[in-house]
Design an enzyme around this catalytic site. Structure first.
Site: not given
Length: 262
Positions: A2-3, A59, A91, A109, A247
DNA sequence: GCTCATGTTCCCCT
DNA sequence: CAGGGGAACATGAG
Protein backbone atom coordinates in the site's frame (compact mmCIF):
# COMPACT_ATOMS: atom_id res chain seq x y z
CA UNK A 1 1.40 -3.24 -1.25
CA UNK A 2 0.00 0.00 0.00
CA UNK A 3 1.26 3.32 -1.26
CA UNK A 4 -0.88 5.99 -2.89
CA UNK A 5 -1.78 3.99 -6.04
CA UNK A 6 -2.78 0.92 -4.05
CA UNK A 7 -4.92 2.90 -1.63
CA UNK A 8 -6.54 4.66 -4.58
CA UNK A 9 -7.37 1.19 -5.91
CA UNK A 10 -8.95 0.32 -2.55
CA UNK A 11 -10.95 3.54 -2.74
CA UNK A 12 -12.30 2.59 -6.16
CA UNK A 13 -13.19 -0.87 -4.88
CA UNK A 14 -15.04 0.66 -1.96
CA UNK A 15 -16.86 3.08 -4.22
CA UNK A 16 -17.81 0.41 -6.72
CA UNK A 17 -19.12 -2.17 -4.27
CA UNK A 18 -19.98 -0.14 -1.20
CA UNK A 19 -21.37 3.27 -2.04
CA UNK A 20 -25.14 3.32 -1.56
CA UNK A 21 -25.17 -0.12 0.03
CA UNK A 22 -26.39 -0.78 3.54
CA UNK A 23 -24.33 -2.52 6.24
CA UNK A 24 -26.00 -5.68 7.48
CA UNK A 25 -23.48 -6.40 10.17
CA UNK A 26 -19.81 -6.08 11.05
CA UNK A 27 -17.58 -8.95 12.08
CA UNK A 28 -14.18 -8.45 13.70
CA UNK A 29 -12.07 -11.61 13.72
CA UNK A 30 -9.18 -9.64 15.22
CA UNK A 31 -10.18 -6.72 17.48
CA UNK A 32 -6.51 -5.75 17.85
CA UNK A 33 -6.68 -3.75 14.61
CA UNK A 34 -9.40 -1.48 16.04
CA UNK A 35 -7.59 1.50 17.51
CA UNK A 36 -10.17 3.75 19.10
CA UNK A 37 -13.20 1.52 19.17
CA UNK A 38 -14.17 -2.10 19.68
CA UNK A 39 -16.31 -4.62 17.76
CA UNK A 40 -19.47 -3.51 19.55
CA UNK A 41 -18.82 0.18 18.97
CA UNK A 42 -17.98 -0.33 15.31
CA UNK A 43 -21.05 -2.49 14.79
CA UNK A 44 -23.33 0.04 16.49
CA UNK A 45 -21.92 2.84 14.36
CA UNK A 46 -22.27 1.05 11.03
CA UNK A 47 -25.16 -1.39 11.21
CA UNK A 48 -28.08 -0.26 9.08
CA UNK A 49 -26.11 2.67 7.62
CA UNK A 50 -25.33 3.25 3.95
CA UNK A 51 -21.84 4.05 2.70
CA UNK A 52 -21.45 7.54 1.28
CA UNK A 53 -18.70 8.63 -1.11
CA UNK A 54 -15.31 7.29 0.05
CA UNK A 55 -12.22 9.48 -0.19
CA UNK A 56 -8.46 9.15 0.07
CA UNK A 57 -5.73 11.45 1.34
CA UNK A 58 -2.21 10.13 0.94
CA UNK A 59 -2.24 6.57 2.23
CA UNK A 60 -5.43 7.06 4.30
CA UNK A 61 -8.82 5.85 3.16
CA UNK A 62 -12.01 7.38 4.56
CA UNK A 63 -15.30 5.48 4.40
CA UNK A 64 -18.18 7.69 5.60
CA UNK A 65 -21.33 5.97 6.86
CA UNK A 66 -23.64 8.85 7.73
CA UNK A 67 -22.22 10.55 10.81
CA UNK A 68 -19.53 7.92 11.40
CA UNK A 69 -16.45 7.58 9.24
CA UNK A 70 -14.20 4.55 9.19
CA UNK A 71 -10.54 5.45 8.64
CA UNK A 72 -8.26 2.80 7.19
CA UNK A 73 -4.48 2.78 7.07
CA UNK A 74 -2.86 -0.25 5.51
CA UNK A 75 0.64 -0.19 6.94
CA UNK A 76 3.01 -2.34 4.91
CA UNK A 77 0.86 -5.40 4.28
CA UNK A 78 -2.78 -4.32 4.42
CA UNK A 79 -5.45 -4.44 1.73
CA UNK A 80 -9.15 -3.92 1.26
CA UNK A 81 -10.80 -6.79 -0.57
CA UNK A 82 -14.29 -7.52 -1.82
CA UNK A 83 -15.51 -11.08 -1.34
CA UNK A 84 -18.82 -12.65 -2.29
CA UNK A 85 -18.26 -16.03 -0.73
CA UNK A 86 -17.74 -17.06 2.87
CA UNK A 87 -14.13 -18.02 2.31
CA UNK A 88 -12.15 -16.79 5.26
CA UNK A 89 -8.55 -15.67 4.91
CA UNK A 90 -6.39 -15.94 8.04
CA UNK A 91 -5.43 -12.27 7.73
CA UNK A 92 -9.03 -11.00 7.52
CA UNK A 93 -9.27 -8.65 10.50
CA UNK A 94 -12.52 -6.72 9.92
CA UNK A 95 -15.50 -7.72 7.72
CA UNK A 96 -18.17 -5.21 6.78
CA UNK A 97 -21.07 -7.30 5.53
CA UNK A 98 -23.29 -5.69 2.90
CA UNK A 99 -26.31 -7.17 1.16
CA UNK A 100 -24.39 -8.59 -1.81
CA UNK A 101 -20.92 -9.26 -0.40
CA UNK A 102 -18.34 -8.22 2.16
CA UNK A 103 -15.62 -5.63 2.34
CA UNK A 104 -12.72 -7.01 4.29
CA UNK A 105 -9.74 -5.28 5.84
CA UNK A 106 -7.03 -7.88 5.41
CA UNK A 107 -3.58 -7.38 6.91
CA UNK A 108 -0.78 -9.69 7.86
CA UNK A 109 1.40 -7.51 10.07
CA UNK A 110 -1.15 -5.23 11.74
CA UNK A 111 1.23 -2.28 11.81
CA UNK A 112 -1.69 0.11 11.37
CA UNK A 113 -5.43 -0.62 11.32
CA UNK A 114 -8.91 0.86 11.57
CA UNK A 115 -10.21 3.96 13.37
CA UNK A 116 -13.68 5.46 13.80
CA UNK A 117 -14.27 9.21 13.58
CA UNK A 118 -17.46 11.18 14.14
CA UNK A 119 -16.50 14.49 12.57
CA UNK A 120 -13.80 16.05 10.43
CA UNK A 121 -11.92 17.34 13.41
CA UNK A 122 -11.65 13.90 14.94
CA UNK A 123 -10.67 12.38 11.60
CA UNK A 124 -7.94 14.90 11.10
CA UNK A 125 -6.60 14.33 14.62
CA UNK A 126 -6.36 10.62 13.88
CA UNK A 127 -4.65 11.04 10.51
CA UNK A 128 -2.24 13.59 11.88
CA UNK A 129 -0.61 16.39 9.98
CA UNK A 130 -0.57 15.54 6.28
CA UNK A 131 0.80 17.53 3.39
CA UNK A 132 -1.15 17.92 0.15
CA UNK A 133 -1.91 14.70 -1.71
CA UNK A 134 0.86 13.81 -4.14
CA UNK A 135 -1.58 13.02 -6.95
CA UNK A 136 -2.28 16.21 -8.86
CA UNK A 137 0.17 18.31 -6.83
CA UNK A 138 1.11 21.42 -8.81
CA UNK A 139 4.66 22.32 -9.77
CA UNK A 140 4.38 25.42 -7.64
CA UNK A 141 3.25 23.51 -4.56
CA UNK A 142 5.94 20.87 -5.04
CA UNK A 143 8.61 23.55 -5.08
CA UNK A 144 7.10 25.29 -2.06
CA UNK A 145 6.88 22.07 -0.04
CA UNK A 146 10.41 20.85 -0.85
CA UNK A 147 12.10 24.21 -0.67
CA UNK A 148 11.83 24.65 3.08
CA UNK A 149 13.32 21.30 3.96
CA UNK A 150 16.93 20.68 4.68
CA UNK A 151 16.89 16.88 4.65
CA UNK A 152 17.82 14.52 1.88
CA UNK A 153 15.39 14.54 -1.03
CA UNK A 154 14.22 10.97 -0.61
CA UNK A 155 13.55 11.37 3.11
CA UNK A 156 11.58 14.53 2.37
CA UNK A 157 9.52 12.86 -0.36
CA UNK A 158 8.57 10.06 2.03
CA UNK A 159 7.63 12.48 4.83
CA UNK A 160 3.81 12.47 4.88
CA UNK A 161 3.73 15.90 6.48
CA UNK A 162 5.46 17.35 3.42
CA UNK A 163 3.57 15.48 0.68
CA UNK A 164 1.08 12.70 1.37
CA UNK A 165 1.13 9.39 -0.46
CA UNK A 166 4.70 8.53 -1.45
CA UNK A 167 6.44 5.55 0.15
CA UNK A 168 9.74 3.77 -0.34
CA UNK A 169 9.02 2.08 -3.68
CA UNK A 170 7.37 5.08 -5.33
CA UNK A 171 10.09 7.44 -4.15
CA UNK A 172 12.85 5.23 -5.55
CA UNK A 173 10.92 4.89 -8.80
CA UNK A 174 10.37 8.62 -9.19
CA UNK A 175 13.95 9.54 -8.31
CA UNK A 176 15.33 6.97 -10.71
CA UNK A 177 13.05 8.05 -13.56
CA UNK A 178 13.91 11.69 -12.88
CA UNK A 179 17.64 10.88 -12.63
CA UNK A 180 17.95 12.54 -9.25
CA UNK A 181 20.25 11.53 -6.40
CA UNK A 182 18.15 10.53 -3.37
CA UNK A 183 20.75 12.21 -1.16
CA UNK A 184 20.48 15.62 -2.79
CA UNK A 185 19.56 18.30 -0.31
CA UNK A 186 15.87 18.98 -0.84
CA UNK A 187 16.24 22.74 -0.74
CA UNK A 188 19.15 22.78 -3.16
CA UNK A 189 17.18 21.39 -6.08
CA UNK A 190 17.46 23.61 -9.12
CA UNK A 191 14.43 24.82 -10.98
CA UNK A 192 15.02 22.38 -13.87
CA UNK A 193 15.38 19.57 -11.29
CA UNK A 194 12.01 20.50 -9.82
CA UNK A 195 10.42 20.71 -13.27
CA UNK A 196 11.64 17.22 -14.07
CA UNK A 197 10.76 15.84 -10.65
CA UNK A 198 7.25 17.22 -10.96
CA UNK A 199 6.70 15.89 -14.46
CA UNK A 200 8.00 12.42 -13.59
CA UNK A 201 6.15 12.25 -10.26
CA UNK A 202 2.80 13.02 -11.88
CA UNK A 203 3.40 10.60 -14.72
CA UNK A 204 4.43 7.77 -12.38
CA UNK A 205 1.42 8.45 -10.16
CA UNK A 206 -1.03 8.67 -13.06
CA UNK A 207 0.12 5.39 -14.57
CA UNK A 208 0.25 3.59 -11.21
CA UNK A 209 -3.11 4.90 -10.05
CA UNK A 210 -4.69 3.73 -13.29
CA UNK A 211 -3.57 0.18 -12.46
CA UNK A 212 -3.91 0.34 -8.68
CA UNK A 213 -0.27 -0.62 -8.17
CA UNK A 214 3.22 0.35 -9.28
CA UNK A 215 3.79 -1.56 -12.52
CA UNK A 216 6.73 -3.98 -12.12
CA UNK A 217 7.34 -3.69 -15.83
CA UNK A 218 10.25 -3.29 -18.19
CA UNK A 219 11.42 0.28 -18.04
CA UNK A 220 10.40 0.67 -14.39
CA UNK A 221 12.73 0.35 -11.45
CA UNK A 222 9.99 -1.49 -9.58
CA UNK A 223 10.42 -4.37 -12.01
CA UNK A 224 14.01 -5.10 -11.07
CA UNK A 225 14.17 -4.48 -7.29
CA UNK A 226 13.91 -8.16 -6.51
CA UNK A 227 16.40 -9.33 -9.12
CA UNK A 228 19.52 -11.19 -7.98
CA UNK A 229 21.84 -8.31 -8.64
CA UNK A 230 19.31 -5.61 -9.63
CA UNK A 231 20.41 -3.75 -12.74
CA UNK A 232 19.35 -0.40 -14.11
CA UNK A 233 16.59 -0.96 -16.69
CA UNK A 234 18.02 1.95 -18.66
CA UNK A 235 21.76 1.32 -18.77
CA UNK A 236 22.25 -2.12 -17.24
CA UNK A 237 24.63 -0.89 -14.56
CA UNK A 238 24.27 -2.74 -11.24
CA UNK A 239 22.10 -0.75 -8.86
CA UNK A 240 23.51 0.39 -5.56
CA UNK A 241 21.60 0.21 -2.31
CA UNK A 242 21.84 2.48 0.69
CA UNK A 243 19.84 3.26 3.81
CA UNK A 244 17.91 6.50 3.85
CA UNK A 245 15.39 7.34 6.54
CA UNK A 246 15.54 3.77 7.76
CA UNK A 247 14.66 2.17 4.43
CA UNK A 248 16.57 0.53 1.62
CA UNK A 249 17.05 2.83 -1.37
CA UNK A 250 18.05 1.51 -4.77
CA UNK A 251 19.71 3.82 -7.25
CA UNK A 252 21.70 3.71 -10.46
CA UNK A 253 25.08 5.43 -9.95
CA UNK A 254 25.67 6.43 -13.59
CA UNK A 255 22.12 7.72 -14.07
CA UNK A 256 21.58 9.40 -10.73
CA UNK A 257 24.93 10.52 -9.40
CA UNK A 258 26.00 12.62 -12.34
CA UNK A 259 29.67 12.19 -13.11
CA UNK A 260 30.70 11.98 -9.46
CA UNK A 261 31.51 8.80 -7.58
CA UNK A 262 29.83 8.40 -4.13
C1' DG B 1 18.71 -19.06 14.31
C1' DC B 2 19.29 -14.95 11.13
C1' DT B 3 17.89 -10.95 7.98
C1' DC B 4 14.68 -8.40 5.58
C1' DA B 5 10.06 -6.44 4.35
C1' DT B 6 5.65 -1.27 0.01
C1' DG B 7 4.78 2.28 7.24
C1' DT B 8 4.79 5.07 11.25
C1' DT B 9 6.31 6.67 15.73
C1' DC B 10 9.26 7.47 19.52
C1' DC B 11 13.69 8.11 21.73
C1' DC B 12 18.31 9.73 21.70
C1' DC B 13 22.12 12.20 19.41
C1' DT B 14 24.32 15.92 16.75
C1' DC C 1 14.19 23.37 16.29
C1' DA C 2 15.72 20.26 12.24
C1' DG C 3 17.64 15.85 10.81
C1' DG C 4 19.63 11.35 11.29
C1' DG C 5 20.09 6.69 13.23
C1' DG C 6 18.01 2.99 15.47
C1' DA C 7 14.46 0.43 17.72
C1' DA C 8 9.81 -0.92 18.26
C1' DC C 9 5.37 -2.50 16.68
C1' DA C 10 3.41 -7.87 14.57
C1' DT C 11 4.06 -11.42 11.36
C1' DG C 12 5.85 -13.73 8.18
C1' DA C 13 9.25 -15.26 4.01
C1' DG C 14 13.58 -16.91 2.56
Amino acid sequence: VPELPDVEGFRRLLEKHGTGHRVQRVEVPDPAVLHNTNPQGLGRSLRGRRLDEPSRHGKWLRAPFGTSTVLFHFGMTGALVWVTNEEFHPHDRVCIVLDDGELRYRDQRKLKGVWLAHDDREASDIMGSLGPDALGLSRQDLGDRLGGRRGRLKAVLMDQEVIAGLGNILSDEILWQARLDPSTSSRELTSPDLDRLHRVMQRVLRESVKLGFIPPEPGWLAGVRDADPPRCPRCGYPLRSQRIAGRTSWLCPPCQLGSGDR
